[in-house]
Design a protein around this motif. Sequence first.
Motif, short mmCIF file in Angstrom:
data_model
loop_
_atom_site.label_atom_id
_atom_site.label_comp_id
_atom_site.label_asym_id
_atom_site.label_seq_id
_atom_site.Cartn_x
_atom_site.Cartn_y
_atom_site.Cartn_z
N UNK A 79 0.77 -1.29 -0.12
CA UNK A 79 0.06 -0.04 0.02
C UNK A 79 0.90 1.20 0.00
N UNK A 80 2.14 1.11 0.02
CA UNK A 80 3.13 2.24 -0.14
C UNK A 80 3.05 3.17 1.12
N UNK A 81 3.02 2.54 2.35
CA UNK A 81 3.03 3.39 3.42
C UNK A 81 4.19 3.87 3.70
N UNK A 82 4.52 4.59 4.63
CA UNK A 82 5.90 5.16 4.89
C UNK A 82 6.44 4.20 5.99
N UNK A 83 7.79 4.08 5.84
CA UNK A 83 8.68 3.11 6.63
C UNK A 83 8.00 3.06 8.03
N UNK A 84 8.00 4.08 8.76
CA UNK A 84 7.70 4.01 10.23
C UNK A 84 6.20 3.38 10.17
N UNK A 85 5.50 3.53 9.62
CA UNK A 85 3.84 3.18 9.47
C UNK A 85 4.17 1.45 9.06
N UNK A 86 4.90 1.06 8.57
CA UNK A 86 5.00 -0.29 8.18
C UNK A 86 5.66 -0.98 9.47
N UNK A 87 6.60 -0.48 10.13
CA UNK A 87 7.26 -1.04 11.23
C UNK A 87 6.04 -1.02 12.31
N UNK A 88 5.26 0.02 12.41
CA UNK A 88 4.40 0.02 13.52
C UNK A 88 3.33 -1.00 13.19
N UNK A 89 2.81 -1.18 11.97
CA UNK A 89 1.97 -2.02 11.54
C UNK A 89 2.44 -3.40 11.85
N UNK A 90 3.63 -3.95 11.63
CA UNK A 90 4.20 -5.26 12.04
C UNK A 90 4.29 -5.12 13.49
N UNK A 91 4.52 -4.34 14.32
CA UNK A 91 4.53 -4.52 15.77
C UNK A 91 3.27 -4.59 16.52
N UNK A 92 2.19 -4.05 15.74
CA UNK A 92 0.85 -3.86 16.25
C UNK A 92 0.19 -5.37 16.16
N UNK A 93 0.45 -5.82 14.85
CA UNK A 93 -0.22 -7.13 14.59
C UNK A 93 0.54 -8.17 15.33
N UNK A 94 1.65 -8.07 15.38
CA UNK A 94 2.54 -9.11 16.15
C UNK A 94 2.11 -9.44 17.47
N UNK A 95 2.12 -8.11 18.14
CA UNK A 95 1.77 -8.06 19.66
C UNK A 95 0.26 -8.36 19.88
#
Length: 102
Positions: A79-95
């Motif tokens: 979806x071409x999200x900014x890098x920090x949003x990519x990392x945040x999405x991964x962290x939130x979903x994993x948690x």
Amino acid sequence: MNTWIAIGVTALGCYAVKLAGLLVPASAVERPLVRRLAALLPVALLAALTAQQTFADGHALVLDARAAGLGAAAVALVLRAPFLLVVAAAVVVTAGVRAIGG
């Protein structure tokens, strides 16, 4: 004592690899195939490291919350999200997956 020997051997090996890289003639490095490989090698190594850290647990193949986080990061990247949003999405979903016991 064995640890210090391993550290010394590793340090010497790293120095030898660095020295070998400096001794390679420029004509060898400027070949198109070598340039292409040099551009693709870091990406391949990072992908292999990511896969190993995501799907391996010792000698077993696992599918857990880390895989869900990686999937969320992949969707955010598509979806071409900014890098920090990519990392945040991964962290939130994993948690989130770990919190619900997955």
